[in-house]
Design a protein around this motif. Structure first.
Motif, mmCIF file in Angstrom:
data_model
loop_
_atom_site.group_PDB
_atom_site.id
_atom_site.type_symbol
_atom_site.label_atom_id
_atom_site.label_comp_id
_atom_site.label_asym_id
_atom_site.label_seq_id
_atom_site.Cartn_x
_atom_site.Cartn_y
_atom_site.Cartn_z
ATOM 1 N N TYR A 157 -11.213 57.130 21.629
ATOM 2 C CA TYR A 157 -11.963 55.897 21.898
ATOM 3 C C TYR A 157 -11.013 54.714 22.107
ATOM 4 C CZ TYR A 157 -14.864 51.790 21.046
ATOM 5 O OH TYR A 157 -15.480 50.562 21.149
ATOM 6 N N LYS A 202 -9.457 54.987 25.514
ATOM 7 C CA LYS A 202 -10.423 54.666 26.568
ATOM 8 C C LYS A 202 -10.654 53.167 26.657
ATOM 9 C CE LYS A 202 -15.086 55.761 28.204
ATOM 10 N NZ LYS A 202 -16.346 56.510 27.921
ATOM 11 N N ARG A 203 -10.794 52.524 25.500
ATOM 12 C CA ARG A 203 -11.050 51.089 25.516
ATOM 13 C C ARG A 203 -9.847 50.304 26.029
ATOM 14 N NH1 ARG A 203 -13.534 47.348 20.611
ATOM 15 N NH2 ARG A 203 -13.841 45.501 21.912
ATOM 16 N N ASN A 224 -9.499 50.486 29.760
ATOM 17 C CA ASN A 224 -10.445 49.604 30.455
ATOM 18 C C ASN A 224 -10.096 48.137 30.257
ATOM 19 O OD1 ASN A 224 -11.953 51.792 31.321
ATOM 20 N ND2 ASN A 224 -13.300 51.751 29.528
ATOM 21 N N GLN A 264 -10.133 46.239 27.596
ATOM 22 C CA GLN A 264 -11.129 45.504 26.851
ATOM 23 C C GLN A 264 -10.533 44.801 25.638
ATOM 24 O OE1 GLN A 264 -14.321 48.181 25.901
ATOM 25 N NE2 GLN A 264 -14.713 48.708 28.025
#
Length: 434
Positions: free
Chosen positions: A420, A423-424, A427, A429
């Motif tokens: 996770y 992935k974050r 992106n 974020q």
């Protein structure tokens, strides 16, 4: 002339921060040393105080729980009152604990002294992280931080043979007095030599992180709320919880029993297998900067957690059929990947957390590691092994297999959190605070 003066000042700056780095590293060694020393001290203590196994276990808990529960308070203390002042005070508290331990004439004084030591060493890692992040640039931080973690792990090595040699020659009480004396000397050096951040006049590395002054006085509640709201800090905590809880449940508690009961190994062979894990811990931290040349931080976290998970699966699936060579290699992998992942997760938290909240954020992660990770997992292993074996010793392999499969679920949860985070971050974020 001016250039020569600048070069001289630059050399002075590097010498000062190198001295500070070694003081921080030596202080941090007290944490793993104090945690693991009872394994060597145990026989002498049980003889001197006529302790039974339950009392000896209680002495261990009197260190572990103050150490675990002291992480967040220690982090808040460091952030609010300053790193160097906090370190000096903690070293004096450690000295008091060790000297009291050496003077103890009854079991209850031993418990009190272990509580003091556990509470004091809880802050060494947090102080070291915060001061190093202020004195070294972002580009330098990962490599120097990995070295700091690796040198700290040597405290666990010193708590074995060197401590045994000192005890053999001088006795365990003198060994405790020596430790207390070293703590006092370090405390005075800290008060006079260690600074929270580089004074403006000697900042010659323009990329060093400047400590943010907290203009508004945050209450304890506000400070904790700000830390809790930091992005992915809980995910980093879950990753560290899973891999450290697994590693320490095996290496720091149940591994010796597993190797003796299932395989019938003698103490010498067991010590070699455990040494492989200890060497892995040191090298895992020290090699962080080298591995970052080939893979990004988040990819290494995912791969490190994944390799640990695969190695654990292999061990659980072949718990009764592993050779000594395979066990040495598996334990090395556990140590290496554990320290690699934890070092990288701490580095990530350092990038996410503002400097004035860094120790509090690290304290939160450490609380997950030692309370929910190591503390709970070790106890759950004990419950599983006791119930599956029916309390009959030596414990059967099925009891250990069941505990290992429980830990597989914990590791899978940690791997999901590592994925996770990757992935974050991919992106974009998350915006680092420093």
């Amino acid at each position: 002339m001016r250039r020569a003066a600048e070069e001289s000042a630059k050399i002075q700056f590097k010498r000062i921060r190198l001295l500070i780095f070694f003081i921080l590293s030596i202080s941090y060694m007290y944490a793993p040393f104090s945690r693991m020393a009872p394994a060597i001290l145990g026989p002498e203590l049980m003889k001197s105080f006529t302790m039974n196994s339950v009392q000896f276990g209680l002495m261990g808990l009197c260190f572990m729980w103050p150490y675990a529960l002291g992480q967040i308070p220690a982090g808040v203390f460091v952030d609010r009152f300053g790193s160097s002042k906090a370190l000096g005070a903690l070293l004096l508290l450690t000295a008091l604990g060790n000297i009291l331990f050496g003077l103890a004439e009854n079991f209850y004084i031993l418990l009190i002294s272990r509580m003091l030591i556990g509470l004091s060493v809880a802050g060494y890692f947090l102080v070291g992280t915060k001061i190093i992040s202020a004195w070294y640039s972002k580009q330098e931080f990962t490599s120097i931080y990995g070295l700091f973690m690796g040198l700290g792990a040597l405290g666990g090595v010193i708590s074995t043979m060197p401590l045994q040699i000192m005890m053999n020659n001088f006795g365990w009480r003198i060994a405790m007095f020596v430790l207390g004396g070293v703590s006092i000397v370090l405390a005075f050096i800290v008060f006079f030599k260690v600074k929270d951040e580089p004074p403006p006049k000697i900042i010659y590395n323009k990329n060093t992180v400047k400590v943010e002054k907290n203009e508004e006085e945050l209450s304890l509640k506000q400070q904790l709320l700000k830390v809790i709201k930091l992005p992915v800090v809980f995910n980093c905590a879950f990753v560290c919880l899973s891999i450290s809880g697994s590693g320490h449940s095996l290496q720091s508690l149940w591994n010796g029993v597993y190797l003796a009961d299932v395989f019938g190994f003698d103490k010498n062979l067991i010590s070699v297998i455990l040494l492989c894990a200890a060497v892995g811990l040191v090298l895992g931290a020290a090699s962080t900067s080298i591995l970052l040349k080939f893979l990004s931080k988040v990819k290494l976290i995912v791969f490190g957690e994944g390799i640990f998970l695969v190695a654990w699966y292999y061990m659980a699936n072949n718990a009764a059929d592993l050779s000594a060579i395979k066990l040495m290699f598996i334990n090395f992998i556990f140590g290496f990947m554990q320290m690699l992942v934890i070092t990288l997760c701490y580095t990530l938290v350092k990038e996410i957390a503002p400097q004035n909240l860094l120790a509090s954020a690290m304290g939160l992660v450490n609380t997950f590691i030692w309370v929910l990770g190591v503390g709970c997992c070790q106890q759950i292993w004990g419950i599983i092994i006791e119930n599956i074996s029916g309390g009959i010793k030596p414990y059967n392999v099925h009891a250990f297999e069941t505990a290992m499969w429980f830990q597989m679920a914990v590791l899978a949860f940690g791997f999901a959190n590592a994925f996770y985070i990757a992935k974050r971050l991919s992106n974009k974020q998350i915006t680092p605070s420093v």
